[in-house]
Design a protein around this motif. Sequence first.
Motif, PDB file in Angstrom:
ATOM      1  N   ASP A 171       0.824  -1.214   0.000  1.00 57.08           N
ATOM      2  CA  ASP A 171       0.000   0.000   0.000  1.00 57.08           C
ATOM      3  C   ASP A 171       0.855   1.260   0.000  1.00 57.08           C
ATOM      4  O   ASP A 171       0.399   2.332  -0.417  1.00 57.08           O
ATOM      5  CB  ASP A 171      -0.983   0.016   1.174  1.00 57.08           C
ATOM      6  CG  ASP A 171      -0.324  -0.106   2.541  1.00 57.08           C
ATOM      7  OD1 ASP A 171       0.882  -0.438   2.600  1.00 57.08           O
ATOM      8  OD2 ASP A 171      -1.015   0.119   3.549  1.00 57.08           O
ATOM      9  N   THR A 208       5.943   5.444  -3.246  1.00 60.09           N
ATOM     10  CA  THR A 208       5.429   6.742  -2.783  1.00 60.09           C
ATOM     11  C   THR A 208       6.524   7.629  -2.194  1.00 60.09           C
ATOM     12  O   THR A 208       6.206   8.678  -1.620  1.00 60.09           O
ATOM     13  CB  THR A 208       4.331   6.562  -1.715  1.00 60.09           C
ATOM     14  OG1 THR A 208       4.878   5.895  -0.570  1.00 60.09           O
ATOM     15  CG2 THR A 208       3.141   5.782  -2.260  1.00 60.09           C
ATOM     16  N   LEU A 243      -4.609   8.582  -0.507  1.00 62.18           N
ATOM     17  CA  LEU A 243      -4.870   7.222  -0.971  1.00 62.18           C
ATOM     18  C   LEU A 243      -6.265   7.082  -1.559  1.00 62.18           C
ATOM     19  O   LEU A 243      -7.232   7.639  -1.052  1.00 62.18           O
ATOM     20  CB  LEU A 243      -4.715   6.228   0.187  1.00 62.18           C
ATOM     21  CG  LEU A 243      -3.332   6.075   0.816  1.00 62.18           C
ATOM     22  CD1 LEU A 243      -3.410   5.148   2.022  1.00 62.18           C
ATOM     23  CD2 LEU A 243      -2.324   5.553  -0.198  1.00 62.18           C
ATOM     24  N   ILE A 259      -3.724   2.894  -5.174  1.00 65.41           N
ATOM     25  CA  ILE A 259      -3.127   1.704  -4.552  1.00 65.41           C
ATOM     26  C   ILE A 259      -3.005   0.564  -5.559  1.00 65.41           C
ATOM     27  O   ILE A 259      -1.980  -0.121  -5.627  1.00 65.41           O
ATOM     28  CB  ILE A 259      -3.938   1.270  -3.319  1.00 65.41           C
ATOM     29  CG1 ILE A 259      -3.886   2.358  -2.246  1.00 65.41           C
ATOM     30  CG2 ILE A 259      -3.398  -0.049  -2.758  1.00 65.41           C
ATOM     31  CD1 ILE A 259      -4.817   2.122  -1.082  1.00 65.41           C
ATOM     32  N   ALA A 314       0.516  -1.082  -6.437  1.00 65.09           N
ATOM     33  CA  ALA A 314       0.652  -2.471  -5.979  1.00 65.09           C
ATOM     34  C   ALA A 314       0.897  -3.416  -7.156  1.00 65.09           C
ATOM     35  O   ALA A 314       1.764  -4.293  -7.095  1.00 65.09           O
ATOM     36  CB  ALA A 314      -0.590  -2.895  -5.202  1.00 65.09           C
ATOM     37  N   ALA A 368      -1.023  -4.016   5.298  1.00 66.99           N
ATOM     38  CA  ALA A 368      -1.951  -2.966   4.886  1.00 66.99           C
ATOM     39  C   ALA A 368      -2.368  -2.184   6.122  1.00 66.99           C
ATOM     40  O   ALA A 368      -2.824  -2.767   7.108  1.00 66.99           O
ATOM     41  CB  ALA A 368      -3.179  -3.573   4.197  1.00 66.99           C
ATOM     42  N   GLY A 422      -6.639   0.693   1.996  1.00 59.78           N
ATOM     43  CA  GLY A 422      -5.529  -0.205   1.681  1.00 59.78           C
ATOM     44  C   GLY A 422      -5.901  -1.657   1.882  1.00 59.78           C
ATOM     45  O   GLY A 422      -5.602  -2.518   1.038  1.00 59.78           O
ATOM     46  N   THR A 455      -8.515  -2.708  -0.856  1.00 57.09           N
ATOM     47  CA  THR A 455      -7.941  -2.826  -2.195  1.00 57.09           C
ATOM     48  C   THR A 455      -7.027  -4.031  -2.311  1.00 57.09           C
ATOM     49  O   THR A 455      -7.082  -4.782  -3.295  1.00 57.09           O
ATOM     50  CB  THR A 455      -7.167  -1.544  -2.552  1.00 57.09           C
ATOM     51  OG1 THR A 455      -8.049  -0.413  -2.448  1.00 57.09           O
ATOM     52  CG2 THR A 455      -6.623  -1.611  -3.971  1.00 57.09           C
TER      53      THR A 455
END
Length: 418
Positions: free
Chosen positions: A60, A64, A90, A95, A99, A118, A127, A130
Amino acid sequence: MQIINARLRQRPELFSIHIDQGQFSKIDIQQDTLAASEETIDAAGNLVCAPFVEPHIHLDAALTAGEPEWNQSGTLFEGIERWSQRKPMLNEADIRRRALSTIELLVQNGVQAIRTHADTTDPTLIGVRTLCALRDELKDKIDLQVVAFPQDGMLSYPNGVKLMEEALEIGADVVGGIPHFEYTRELGEKSVKLIIELAKKYDRLIDVHCDEIDDPNSRFLEFLACEALFHDMGSKVTASHTTAMHSYDNAYCSKLFRLLKNSGINFISCPTESIHLQGRFDTYPKRRGVTRVKELRAADINVCLGQDSIFDPWYSLGNGKLLRTLDFAMHICQMMGYQDYARALDMITDNSAKTLCLKGYGIEVGNPANFILLEGHDDYSVLRKQGEVLLSVRHGNIIMERALSRVLTPSWVAQITA
């Protein structure tokens, strides 16, 4: 499918491996080198190995770093602050994109099973939602476990316990925790008890960020191991990081290891991340800040290696190559004897599979035909050369293939060596 001229770990012979209906059907020793045909894959003496397993990563948060700010101090705690800045940004599409890109990178480097954390200290739990959805979508392509992980503390974050239960009801596979980040020691111990209770209630595995700090007084590991022992849950419990162990004195560790061995818990070390984040408050001598991997192995306690981060607020590098992580661990932990090299791949294959409680893992007749082909003929040669993953096969289907690199020798070198 048939693979010929293959090496297997800890075996000197060449092997022929037969696959039928997605399973290993026959594994034979070859008397001679066989000629390749259209119906066979020629391993050319390279190593057929069980797939790599990534036991600890944060999908997650992957990709970034620098959004919105960089971690300038390089500390764990500033990383958590920077992640808190990123969390409001987010959303599901964000995500999923990151991911999937990271999973693709891992698959390209021989990984077929992943345990991802997550963050549950997010009221939307986006997170968790997803990554659980991705796990279900990708179940035929990769084994993905989702850890419900309270990054800011289960008891020190508003409604943290409620969010944890909601994450487990959504479908997270593993109960996480971070007792050393709770406000007090008492809250940390209480959080460990809650983790055990929730795992029993929901029938889940446990993976705790435990004592990821330089403080030698951070001793939640003994508490976690004791709870696992008393509840007979050791094989389902993992202590991740345990970097404070690097600062424990040997007298205490001699007592601690008896408990760890009796408890049966698993360990995950993330050496590249730990050596980067820990020791930040030291001048010199400066601690490595990596748990006692060599000593855990010597005590026959299950320990494996993970990458933890790929380009996120805690670690701004990372390339998906577990062999790089293994190489770092061997150096940092001074595991540089031949006996260490001979079974080095255990820490990114079999030991990780045991930690994740994977079923049907390994190159054995009757198991799912999941394997990788590595450039090299044994653990030592693969590690020394940092050999490429040439092929990845899952349930008998090729999911990644890479041409064997060839280097042309300059003519003047050939003349000298002739």
